[in-house]
Write a protein that holds these residues in place. Structure first.
Motif, mmCIF file in Angstrom:
data_model
loop_
_atom_site.group_PDB
_atom_site.id
_atom_site.type_symbol
_atom_site.label_atom_id
_atom_site.label_comp_id
_atom_site.label_asym_id
_atom_site.label_seq_id
_atom_site.Cartn_x
_atom_site.Cartn_y
_atom_site.Cartn_z
ATOM 1 N N MET A 1 0.747 -1.297 -0.101
ATOM 2 C CA MET A 1 -0.003 0.030 0.024
ATOM 3 C C MET A 1 0.843 1.291 0.028
ATOM 4 O O MET A 1 1.793 1.152 0.840
ATOM 5 C CB MET A 1 -0.843 -0.139 1.267
ATOM 6 N N THR A 112 -7.455 4.830 11.952
ATOM 7 C CA THR A 112 -7.726 5.151 10.530
ATOM 8 C C THR A 112 -8.555 6.630 10.572
ATOM 9 O O THR A 112 -9.737 6.507 10.694
ATOM 10 C CB THR A 112 -8.498 4.232 10.013
ATOM 11 N N LEU A 129 -8.816 8.540 2.547
ATOM 12 C CA LEU A 129 -8.829 7.877 3.543
ATOM 13 C C LEU A 129 -7.049 7.812 4.116
ATOM 14 O O LEU A 129 -6.052 7.913 3.232
ATOM 15 C CB LEU A 129 -8.793 6.310 3.254
ATOM 16 N N GLY B 84 -15.466 3.089 3.268
ATOM 17 C CA GLY B 84 -14.405 3.365 2.350
ATOM 18 C C GLY B 84 -14.989 4.515 1.321
ATOM 19 O O GLY B 84 -16.151 5.013 1.544
ATOM 20 N N ARG B 97 -10.867 3.064 -1.730
ATOM 21 C CA ARG B 97 -10.010 2.619 -0.966
ATOM 22 C C ARG B 97 -10.947 2.327 0.280
ATOM 23 O O ARG B 97 -11.970 3.032 0.300
ATOM 24 C CB ARG B 97 -9.036 3.515 -0.488
ATOM 25 N N ALA B 99 -11.483 0.739 4.498
ATOM 26 C CA ALA B 99 -10.836 0.438 5.922
ATOM 27 C C ALA B 99 -11.396 -0.633 6.574
ATOM 28 O O ALA B 99 -12.244 -0.588 7.319
ATOM 29 C CB ALA B 99 -10.722 1.694 7.035
ATOM 30 N N ARG B 101 -12.415 -4.083 8.845
ATOM 31 C CA ARG B 101 -12.416 -4.503 10.261
ATOM 32 C C ARG B 101 -13.140 -5.675 10.296
ATOM 33 O O ARG B 101 -13.911 -6.137 9.501
ATOM 34 C CB ARG B 101 -12.981 -3.392 11.173
ATOM 35 N N ALA B 117 -6.702 -2.387 8.764
ATOM 36 C CA ALA B 117 -6.011 -2.849 7.449
ATOM 37 C C ALA B 117 -6.727 -2.063 6.469
ATOM 38 O O ALA B 117 -7.614 -1.068 6.860
ATOM 39 C CB ALA B 117 -6.835 -4.213 7.171
ATOM 40 N N VAL B 118 -6.206 -1.898 5.278
ATOM 41 C CA VAL B 118 -6.726 -1.072 4.211
ATOM 42 C C VAL B 118 -6.713 -1.718 3.054
ATOM 43 O O VAL B 118 -5.840 -2.930 2.519
ATOM 44 C CB VAL B 118 -5.689 0.083 4.375
ATOM 45 N N GLY B 119 -7.871 -1.501 2.108
ATOM 46 C CA GLY B 119 -7.810 -2.320 0.826
ATOM 47 C C GLY B 119 -7.995 -1.286 -0.266
ATOM 48 O O GLY B 119 -8.333 -0.170 -0.217
#
Lengths: 149, 136
Positions: A1, A112, A129, B84, B97, B99, B101, B117-119
């Motif tokens: 990332m 986040t 984000l 996201g 993007r 986030a 959980r 996490a991040v996607g």
């Protein structure tokens, strides 16, 4: 990332409200009285009235729910929320609770962040984000916040 | 920031439900009918019954709010959510993007309860694909 630095944020915790055992865990509200942030594209201060609604779960993980109002040096208001997790070895968490300075690499403290603003100059914040890595200093946490590219 | 691959998630969706203009924007839901996920530490299928409650904001950005249940190949159930953003008008390439959980009661996968996490998402012809990395 891939990510890039958005800002470093330091907040001052001026008090806590310990609500005790609530249905989902142990609730402690950390009151944020002030702070400042600085990055390549924005800088300014944290307004009073902000806070972190923390919840210690049964599995020892501390859930963070930070809500702040930021004011940039050119007068824009930015609402920031940041969900996070903090956990680590019991001796490290105990040292943080005692107010000791602890190496942030010895525990997990990640969030986040999300942002909302009505100021066009900072509208890019509405469209990204971010993630942050935290360092729980005795005087208050420092967050290194990166934009997810 | 340091990252570690967690999984690639592929979703299949039923026709969208177009709810129209609500107070927060234009609401479109994407019912999830199935899918799969695969990574070094977990793999399995997506159970039907989940959904992504998307809202297109007046500034053109789509907010994502997904809830699904994963079932690993060894039978554990994992509740996954993400919030996201999808900005198809972002400069250069679409910005998609999330986030994610996770929640699970299965000890083998309890590491998922303790990570963020991040996607990175992409819409393909056969449905959305999310490449998800753990934030170390």
């Amino acid at each position: 990332m891939e990510s890039r630095l958005l800002m470093t944020l330091q907040v001052a915790v001026v008090g806590t409200q310990k609500l005790g055992a609530v249905p989902l865990g142990t609730r402690v509200i950390a009151l944020v009285g002030s702070g400042h942030f600085e990055g390549p594209r924005l800088r300014g201060k944290v307004l009073p009235g902000s806070g972190d609604w923390t919840l210690l779960r049964g599995d020892g993980v501390l859930e963070l729910d930070l809500r702040l109002t930021l004011e940039t040096d050119d007068g824009a208001l930015i609402y920031m929320t940041s969900f996070g997790l903090r956990h680590g070895p019991p001796e490290v968490i105990a040292a943080i609770a005692r107010g000791a300075s602890v190496d942030p690499s010895t525990y997990y403290f990640r969030t986040t962040p999300r942002f909302e603003t009505g100021n066009p100059r900072y509208a890019f914040l509405n469209r990204l984000l971010a993630v942050s890595s935290g360092d729980r200093r005795p005087e208050g946490p420092i967050y290194t916040i990166h934009e997810i590219l | 920031m340091r990252w570690r691959p967690l999984m690639t998630l592929r979703l299949s969706t039923a026709p969208t439900q177009n709810l129209g203009a609500g107070p927060h924007g234009t609401r479109v839901t994407f019912p999830i009918t199935g899918g799969s996920f695969e990574g070094d530490r977990l793999r399995g299928k997506v159970l039907p019954g989940g959904d992504d409650w998307t809202t297109k904001r007046p500034d053109g950005v789509v907010e994502l709010d997904l809830r699904i249940t994963l079932e690993t190949d060894d039978g554990a159930l994992i509740y996954m959510t993400f919030q996201g953003l999808r900005d198809d008008g972002a400069p250069g390439a679409p910005y998609f993007r999330t986030a994610p959980r996770f929640e699970t009661a299965e000890p083998k996968y309890s590491f998922l309860n303790r990570l963020l996490a991040v996607g990175k998402g992409e819409i393909r012809a056969d449905g959305p694909v999310h490449v998800i990395e753990e934030l170390l």
